[in-house]
Design an enzyme around this catalytic site. Structure first.
Site, PDB file in Angstrom:
ATOM      1  N   HIS A   1       0.858  -1.198   0.000  1.00  0.00           N
ATOM      2  CA  HIS A   1       0.000   0.000   0.000  1.00  0.00           C
ATOM      3  C   HIS A   1       0.887   1.239   0.000  1.00  0.00           C
ATOM      4  O   HIS A   1       1.860   1.303   0.753  1.00  0.00           O
ATOM      5  CB  HIS A   1      -0.872  -0.025   1.260  1.00  0.00           C
ATOM      6  CG  HIS A   1      -1.922   1.031   1.292  1.00  0.00           C
ATOM      7  ND1 HIS A   1      -1.648   2.347   1.563  1.00  0.00           N
ATOM      8  CD2 HIS A   1      -3.252   0.964   1.061  1.00  0.00           C
ATOM      9  CE1 HIS A   1      -2.777   3.046   1.515  1.00  0.00           C
ATOM     10  NE2 HIS A   1      -3.763   2.229   1.211  1.00  0.00           N
TER      11      HIS A   1
ATOM     12  N   CYS B   1      -3.797   2.502  -4.528  1.00  0.00           N
ATOM     13  CA  CYS B   1      -4.707   3.308  -3.707  1.00  0.00           C
ATOM     14  C   CYS B   1      -4.780   4.680  -4.354  1.00  0.00           C
ATOM     15  O   CYS B   1      -3.845   5.477  -4.249  1.00  0.00           O
ATOM     16  CB  CYS B   1      -4.227   3.390  -2.262  1.00  0.00           C
ATOM     17  SG  CYS B   1      -5.315   4.439  -1.269  1.00  0.00           S
TER      18      CYS B   1
ATOM     19  N   HIS C   1      -7.675   0.089  -4.058  1.00  0.00           N
ATOM     20  CA  HIS C   1      -8.473   0.957  -3.190  1.00  0.00           C
ATOM     21  C   HIS C   1      -8.923   2.131  -4.040  1.00  0.00           C
ATOM     22  O   HIS C   1      -8.076   2.891  -4.528  1.00  0.00           O
ATOM     23  CB  HIS C   1      -7.615   1.548  -2.052  1.00  0.00           C
ATOM     24  CG  HIS C   1      -7.275   0.581  -0.966  1.00  0.00           C
ATOM     25  ND1 HIS C   1      -6.503   0.936   0.128  1.00  0.00           N
ATOM     26  CD2 HIS C   1      -7.619  -0.715  -0.768  1.00  0.00           C
ATOM     27  CE1 HIS C   1      -6.386  -0.105   0.930  1.00  0.00           C
ATOM     28  NE2 HIS C   1      -7.037  -1.122   0.408  1.00  0.00           N
TER      29      HIS C   1
ATOM     30  N   ASP D   1     -12.752   2.633  -0.945  1.00  0.00           N
ATOM     31  CA  ASP D   1     -11.900   2.951   0.201  1.00  0.00           C
ATOM     32  C   ASP D   1     -12.408   4.252   0.807  1.00  0.00           C
ATOM     33  O   ASP D   1     -12.359   5.282   0.156  1.00  0.00           O
ATOM     34  CB  ASP D   1     -10.466   3.121  -0.308  1.00  0.00           C
ATOM     35  CG  ASP D   1      -9.473   3.320   0.814  1.00  0.00           C
ATOM     36  OD1 ASP D   1      -9.772   2.910   1.943  1.00  0.00           O
ATOM     37  OD2 ASP D   1      -8.402   3.899   0.555  1.00  0.00           O
ATOM     38  N   HIS D   2     -12.891   4.205   1.981  1.00  0.00           N
ATOM     39  CA  HIS D   2     -13.453   5.364   2.683  1.00  0.00           C
ATOM     40  C   HIS D   2     -14.753   5.819   2.018  1.00  0.00           C
ATOM     41  O   HIS D   2     -15.021   5.521   0.855  1.00  0.00           O
ATOM     42  CB  HIS D   2     -12.503   6.565   2.713  1.00  0.00           C
ATOM     43  CG  HIS D   2     -11.174   6.256   3.299  1.00  0.00           C
ATOM     44  ND1 HIS D   2     -10.195   7.198   3.472  1.00  0.00           N
ATOM     45  CD2 HIS D   2     -10.646   5.090   3.776  1.00  0.00           C
ATOM     46  CE1 HIS D   2      -9.119   6.633   3.999  1.00  0.00           C
ATOM     47  NE2 HIS D   2      -9.361   5.353   4.190  1.00  0.00           N
TER      48      HIS D   2
ATOM     49  N   TYR E   1     -14.927   4.833   7.373  1.00  0.00           N
ATOM     50  CA  TYR E   1     -15.446   3.477   7.198  1.00  0.00           C
ATOM     51  C   TYR E   1     -16.936   3.365   7.525  1.00  0.00           C
ATOM     52  O   TYR E   1     -17.372   2.496   8.267  1.00  0.00           O
ATOM     53  CB  TYR E   1     -14.583   2.481   7.977  1.00  0.00           C
ATOM     54  CG  TYR E   1     -13.245   2.338   7.289  1.00  0.00           C
ATOM     55  CD1 TYR E   1     -13.103   1.476   6.204  1.00  0.00           C
ATOM     56  CD2 TYR E   1     -12.152   3.122   7.649  1.00  0.00           C
ATOM     57  CE1 TYR E   1     -11.903   1.379   5.520  1.00  0.00           C
ATOM     58  CE2 TYR E   1     -10.942   3.040   6.966  1.00  0.00           C
ATOM     59  CZ  TYR E   1     -10.835   2.150   5.905  1.00  0.00           C
ATOM     60  OH  TYR E   1      -9.648   2.063   5.214  1.00  0.00           O
TER      61      TYR E   1
HETATM   62  C1  DNO Z   1      -6.599   3.666   5.397  1.00  0.00           C
HETATM   63  C2  DNO Z   1      -6.080   2.391   4.873  1.00  0.00           C
HETATM   64  C3  DNO Z   1      -4.652   2.130   5.265  1.00  0.00           C
HETATM   65  C4  DNO Z   1      -4.246   0.724   4.890  1.00  0.00           C
HETATM   66  C5  DNO Z   1      -2.911   0.305   5.381  1.00  0.00           C
HETATM   67  C6  DNO Z   1      -2.492  -0.968   4.720  1.00  0.00           C
HETATM   68  O1  DNO Z   1      -7.766   3.842   5.460  1.00  0.00           O
HETATM   69  O2  DNO Z   1      -6.248   2.284   3.514  1.00  0.00           O
HETATM   70  O3  DNO Z   1      -4.524   2.314   6.614  1.00  0.00           O
HETATM   71  O4  DNO Z   1      -5.127  -0.190   5.427  1.00  0.00           O
HETATM   72  O5  DNO Z   1      -1.974   1.278   5.191  1.00  0.00           O
HETATM   73  O6  DNO Z   1      -1.494  -1.569   5.458  1.00  0.00           O
END
Ligand code: DNO
Length: 397
Positions: free
Chosen positions: A235, A273, A300, A353-354, A371
């Protein structure tokens, strides 16, 4: 075929239930054994237990996010040998249980960082942002990191000072707690003293050292991941630049190219991401999605509005500076390629993601920043529609 739709679940303590996740349309779950302390082995029994819970609700455990990396491994000091061995063991166990993707990061001390986790967005929903002046105010005047002022130019220093002087005691405390929070779900929030001492341990570690430590980790661990049938998905750093004097080394195209070249294996891949990388003004996410397509093991998807000072706010999934259409198009073309080749890694899981905290979630207790149920579901629904449109336009060739 479509990209696998997944959803992050923080385990039994997550206020969002597996039954709710099922109704979002996601089929895969992304989770971690957050109760296992960093540095301990994920046993087959514990993995199976979690897997059983997920499967009982008609879902699958798609990705482990994350088996966290012990700081000793990042520093290559102390008990790093032991922790690397344990990491390998956990990967073998994941493989035995058929969980075949592990998302992890290599950010020293902190995980994602924000300066405000309760920003009221234009439509009244709640989101997060990162303000470089507020962060500098924290660094110089609240944390009082040794020589912190040297990391900022005069303009930023005086704006940070002004910002700090304008904060009430309550606002200072809020900023402090926001930065100390660490990653939700991990239960690893810092105290100010703890953060100072963790930073102190990195005093002598330069950027080049951290890179070398990551590369050594990869050289050792990727062969084990390969044998175990697990794809590693690094990530990127969030935000993708150094913070609090700590180096960050997964923030742009060159960083990722180098990392992928260290061990040329599909098991040595990345998590694309779009939000983390998207915060960097230099990053062209469409170009990165195209260039790294073959090595993207997990995705993500989220969006940000950013400026050239390094400030950004998390926007809705399709509105922001990341061209989600262009990114998804590359991912779908890559998936077709994998399908043609009959590759095992053609699932290509993504998660919204989020998401913003929307009205129906605002009274619910314990939702981790980003989340939410409804905000992420909005994101997933929008992305699903966009994906279908792109797939149709690409045709079946
Ligand atoms: C945040 C996440 C990160 C991710 C880590 C992976 O919302 O996308 O914290 O989980 O960095 O290790």
């Amino acid at each position: 075929m479509a990209l696998e739709q997944t959803w992050r679940w923080f385990g039994p303590k997550d206020p969002i239930t597996l039954k709710e996740i099922r109704q979002t349309g996601a089929t895969g779950v992304v989770t971690a054994l957050h109760h296992v302390p960093r540095g301990e082995v994920w046993s087959v029994e514990e993995i199976q237990k979690r897997k059983g819970k997920i499967e009982a609700e008609g879902l699958t455990w798609s990705v482990a996010e994350s088996i966290p990396i012990h700081e000793d491994i990042k520093k290559r000091s102390g008990n790093h040998r032991l922790y690397i061995d344990r990491y390998k063991e956990s990967l073998r166990n994941l493989g035995k249980c058929g969980v075949d993707i592990n998302c992890y990061n290599f950010m020293p001390v902190l995980d994602w960082s924000r300066t405000n986790l309760q920003v009221v967005f234009e439509d009244g929903s709640i989101t997060t942002d990162f303000n470089t002046v507020a962060f500098a105010a924290f660094d110089i005047f609240i944390l009082r990191r040794h020589n912190a002022e040297k990391d900022y130019d005069e303009g930023r220093y005086s704006r940070a000072k002004q910002h700090y002087e304008g904060l009430t005691a309550v606002e200072k405390e809020k900023l402090l707690q926001t930065v100390l929070l660490g990653f939700p779900g991990s239960g690893e929030a810092f105290t100010l003293k703890g953060l100072r001492s963790a930073l102190g341990e990195y005093d002598v570690l330069r950027e080049a050292d951290l890179r070398e430590n990551l590369y050594s980790f990869l050289r050792e661990v990727i062969p084990v991941a390969e044998e175990s049938g697990v794809l590693m998905a690094l990530h990127p750093d969030d935000p993708p630049w150094p913070l609090l004097g700590l180096p960050r080394i997964v923030g742009n195209k060159e960083d990722i190219e180098q990392i992928l070249n260290v061990v040329d294996s599909s098991a040595n891949g990345i998590t694309l991401c779009t939000g983390s990388l998207g915060a960097g003004i230099q990053n062209d996410l469409v170009d990165m999605a195209g260039s790294f397509a073959r090595r993207i093991n997990f995705i993500h998807l989220r969006n940000v509005r950013r400026n050239s000072d390094g400030d950004f706010i998390e926007t809705n999934h399709l509105d922001g500076d990341v061209d989600m259409y262009g990114v998804l198009r590359h991912l779908l073309i890559e998936q077709k390629r994998r399908e043609h080749e009959g590759r095992k890694d053609r699932r290509m899981p993504f998660r919204p993601d989020h998401g913003h905290l929307m009205i129906p979630d605002q009274h619910r207790q314990g939702i981790y920043p980003g989340y939410s149920l409804f905000g992420r579901m909005r994101g997933l629904a929008e992305l699903r529609g966009l994906e279908m449109g792109i797939s149709q336009s690409l045709g079946s060739s």
